[in-house]
Design an enzyme around this catalytic site. Structure first.
Site, PDB file in Angstrom:
ATOM      1  N   ASP A 197       0.817  -1.204   0.000  1.00 27.88           N
ATOM      2  CA  ASP A 197       0.000   0.000   0.000  1.00 27.88           C
ATOM      3  C   ASP A 197       0.856   1.262   0.000  1.00 27.88           C
ATOM      4  O   ASP A 197       0.441   2.312  -0.469  1.00 27.88           O
ATOM      5  CB  ASP A 197      -0.918   0.008   1.225  1.00 27.88           C
ATOM      6  CG  ASP A 197      -1.908  -1.155   1.216  1.00 27.88           C
ATOM      7  OD1 ASP A 197      -2.084  -1.761   0.142  1.00 27.88           O
ATOM      8  OD2 ASP A 197      -2.481  -1.460   2.272  1.00 27.88           O
ATOM      9  N   ASP A 233      -6.239  -6.022   2.485  1.00 25.08           N
ATOM     10  CA  ASP A 233      -5.566  -5.250   3.525  1.00 25.08           C
ATOM     11  C   ASP A 233      -5.214  -3.888   2.948  1.00 25.08           C
ATOM     12  O   ASP A 233      -4.276  -3.752   2.170  1.00 25.08           O
ATOM     13  CB  ASP A 233      -4.315  -6.000   3.997  1.00 25.08           C
ATOM     14  CG  ASP A 233      -3.680  -5.365   5.217  1.00 25.08           C
ATOM     15  OD1 ASP A 233      -3.314  -4.181   5.143  1.00 25.08           O
ATOM     16  OD2 ASP A 233      -3.543  -6.053   6.239  1.00 25.08           O
ATOM     17  N   VAL A 234      -5.961  -2.881   3.337  1.00 25.87           N
ATOM     18  CA  VAL A 234      -5.839  -1.547   2.740  1.00 25.87           C
ATOM     19  C   VAL A 234      -5.344  -0.573   3.804  1.00 25.87           C
ATOM     20  O   VAL A 234      -6.034  -0.303   4.797  1.00 25.87           O
ATOM     21  CB  VAL A 234      -7.184  -1.074   2.160  1.00 25.87           C
ATOM     22  CG1 VAL A 234      -7.051   0.328   1.568  1.00 25.87           C
ATOM     23  CG2 VAL A 234      -7.666  -2.054   1.100  1.00 25.87           C
ATOM     24  N   GLU A 235      -4.136  -0.048   3.616  1.00 27.60           N
ATOM     25  CA  GLU A 235      -3.516   0.861   4.574  1.00 27.60           C
ATOM     26  C   GLU A 235      -2.830   2.006   3.825  1.00 27.60           C
ATOM     27  O   GLU A 235      -2.811   2.052   2.602  1.00 27.60           O
ATOM     28  CB  GLU A 235      -2.464   0.114   5.420  1.00 27.60           C
ATOM     29  CG  GLU A 235      -2.912  -1.185   6.055  1.00 27.60           C
ATOM     30  CD  GLU A 235      -1.779  -1.873   6.793  1.00 27.60           C
ATOM     31  OE1 GLU A 235      -1.028  -1.177   7.518  1.00 27.60           O
ATOM     32  OE2 GLU A 235      -1.624  -3.105   6.634  1.00 27.60           O
ATOM     33  N   ASP A 236      -2.245   2.888   4.564  1.00 29.98           N
ATOM     34  CA  ASP A 236      -1.334   3.914   4.065  1.00 29.98           C
ATOM     35  C   ASP A 236      -1.857   4.593   2.793  1.00 29.98           C
ATOM     36  O   ASP A 236      -2.994   5.057   2.768  1.00 29.98           O
ATOM     37  CB  ASP A 236       0.053   3.301   3.854  1.00 29.98           C
ATOM     38  CG  ASP A 236       1.156   4.347   3.808  1.00 29.98           C
ATOM     39  OD1 ASP A 236       1.108   5.277   4.629  1.00 29.98           O
ATOM     40  OD2 ASP A 236       2.060   4.240   2.968  1.00 29.98           O
TER      41      ASP A 236
END
Length: 583
Positions: free
Chosen positions: A120, A155-158
């Site tokens: 990400d 998984d989605v971040e940053d």
């Protein structure tokens, strides 16, 4: 059968036609109904990038289900996914396929996870990297059909949280896969793993769900990362888990007005980070936090209980935060796994009697004719205490290993006594301590080093990396044992540099003062350094695509204490070391 270039061109043309009709062209295995996951499942994350076998670690830990991290593209702009973005690890049955089959044979399953912080941050999460919704959907379908899985985790971040185009492409692709699955009678769930505040999702996380709703995309589970709050507050991590998810349920109600409270709680996932997280000691999930979180998760009926990551479920690095290989707090091996495992299936019904076993210290050097002792500790992890039969195996010729007493009640300790005769052959030997109650056995490893001629009582331990753990080596984040590449035996050491660290792995030795020694070992990779620091300073380095031997002469100071290390260089690729020795 290998496709020719002309066939690939034809498939590309068909894909273009299909896209214009709003269809998804699938070139993988035919769809069929995969086995759905339990309504309540414990599935810790497994670090797929460190060379461990998922099936072997699942068996050792007792985790039946795993969330496999991570799938991503090899570079920004690509539409092809690999495990860890490594082109040597394609989405294919030859990579992890046998492990997943073995896990299923034991009644478990896996959840592939796409994205993760590194992807990400670096633009290699596929929805950020690839601009074709159909290609993204085809990549999701390939993972599903190749491994016959019933859930994908996003998984989605940053940076991915603010990439509005990527968010929209991801949700559109998920919707296409959901339509494909429904048309083919396949059960497929999608979960979103998102960072959280202590009161629920922040605005960027909510934007992901808002976009999903606008695209008609069903989100089956929202999994909160209940750690790394980075708010400079001191946290009670168990209580923060409860307040964060209570806030999430209220937020989910906005997108699912027809669902009951029980159904909304059934959409909740929680991922803890046992021990000291990346922020530091103010965010420490302790062994005392785990049981109340389990009881709360069962009482609320949440869908998924997880933690980052299975390889961290060890207390081998007290005081270290954010490690990939240990929790940084005192704990028995697999404590958090054993505590959370009853959640699968609902956490109700008879409690299984189970236990753990550990050895402290985990290693020692014994001169021929010498001896040493270590403490074998046991603990009850669920149910009631049982009588455990203890045995020690793996001692080479000339070495004896005995346990006293030979049986204990779980929760008690025993003494491991190890003696080396005058004729014991020099080498490093992993001794296995096994505790058994009925059909259940758990093991711990004690690494014995018998120094050779000119050896020293503080000689290098586990220099061939053939024991079951890194101990007594400690590494910066990302360091690990690997099974490839290796110079000798079946394992080697991996050092993982980043832009902020050299990835150093080392162990501290107490040698004879004011004495000349030579450290040698085999290394490979860009800017691979082998050396000593502390009571002596010396090093050698090389950049090599194959194994190269480095030799480092040094003389100890008045204390005799030195740290032997392997590391790479800032911003460079991983380096590897094997077959280290000290003379």
């Amino acid at each position: 059968m290998r496709r020719t270039r002309s066939v690939r061109a034809l498939l590309a043309t068909l894909a273009t036609l299909a896209a214009s009709a709003g269809l998804v062209l699938t070139t993988g295995a035919a769809a069929h109904a995969a086995t759905p996951l339990p309504a309540h499942v414990f599935a810790p994350y497994f670090e797929a990038y460190n060379g461990d076998s998922p099936a072997a670690l699942a068996q050792q830990s007792g985790a039946k289900y795993l969330t496999m991290a991570f799938v991503q593209t090899e570079r920004p702009g690509s539409c092809t996914t690999y495990w860890n973005g490594d082109t040597g690890m394609p989405i294919a049955s030859s990579v992890f396929g046998q492990d997943f089959t073995t896990i299923r044979s034991r009644g478990g399953d896996v959840i592939p996870s796409l994205g993760g912080y590194a992807a990400d941050n670096g633009g290699t999460e596929i929805a950020d990297s690839c601009t074709s919704v159909d290609s993204i959907a085809a990549a999701y379908e390939k993972i599903i059909t190749t491994y016959d899985v019933s859930r994908l985790d996003m998984d989605v971040e940053d940076n991915s949280l603010t990439n509005t185009a990527g968010i929209d492409r991801r949700n559109k692709a998920i919707k296409k896969v959901q339509d494909w699955a429904a048309a083919n009678g396949r059960s497929v769930q999608f979960s979103y793993t998102l960072p959280t505040t202590t009161s629920g999702l922040g605005d960027t996380g909510l934007d992901v769900l808002r976009n999903a709703a606008s695209n008609g995309t069903r989100v089956d589970v929202v999994n909160l990362m209940t750690f790394d709050y980075y708010d400079n507050a001191t946290h009670n991590m168990a209580n923060d888990t409860k307040t964060a998810t209570t806030g999430l349920v209220g937020q989910l109600a906005q997108f699912n007005p027809g669902k009951t409270q029980a159904q909304l709680w059934g959409m909740v996932g929680v991922t803890e980070m046992p021990g000291i997280d990346d922020f530091g000691p103010a965010e420490t999930f302790t062994t005392a936090d785990a049981p109340p979180v389990l009881d709360w998760a069962v009482s609320k009926g949440i869908n998924t209980l997880s933690f980052w990551a299975l390889q961290r479920d060890s207390g081998s690095c007290p005081g270290t935060g954010g490690s990939d290989s240990c929790s940084g707090i005192p704990q028995d091996p697999w404590y958090f796994t054993h505590t959370f495992a009853p959640f699968t299936g609902g956490g109700s019904g008879p409690v299984t009697n189970d236990f753990s076993v550990s050895v402290a210290p985990g290693s020692a050097s014994v001169q021929p004719g010498g001896s040493t002792t270590a403490s074998v500790k046991t603990a009850v992890t669920s149910g009631t205490a049982q009588t455990l039969a203890l045995k020690a195996t793996g001692a080479p010729a000339g070495v004896t290993a005995a346990l006293s007493p030979a049986s204990v009640t779980a929760g008690a300790s025993a003494t491991l006594s190890v003696s080396a005769s005058a004729s014991a052959a020099p080498g490093t030997y992993p001794l296995t301590v096994t505790a058994t109650a009925g059909s259940v056995s758990h093991t711990a490893t004690f690494t014995l080093t018998v120094p050779g001629p000119g050896g020293d009582s503080g000689a290098l331990v586990n220099g061939g990396f053939e024991s079951a753990s890194l101990a007594p080596w400690t590494c910066e984040s990302g360091g690990a044992l690997v099974t490839t590449p290796v110079h000798g035996g079946t394992h080697a050491l991996k050092s993982a540099p980043t832009s902020a660290q050299t990835g150093q792995c080392g162990q501290t030795l107490t040698l004879s003062p004011n004495t000349h020694y030579t450290l040698s070992g085999w290394v490979q990779g860009s800017y691979a350094y082998l050396g000593v620091s502390g009571g002596a300073t010396a090093s050698a380095w090389t950049s090599s695509t194959g194994w190269s031997k480095l030799t480092v002469p040094f003389t100890t100071g008045a204390s005799g204490t030195v740290t032997v290390y392997l590391h790479g260089w800032y911003g460079q690729s991983a380096v590897y070391g094997d077959d280290f020795s000290l003379t």
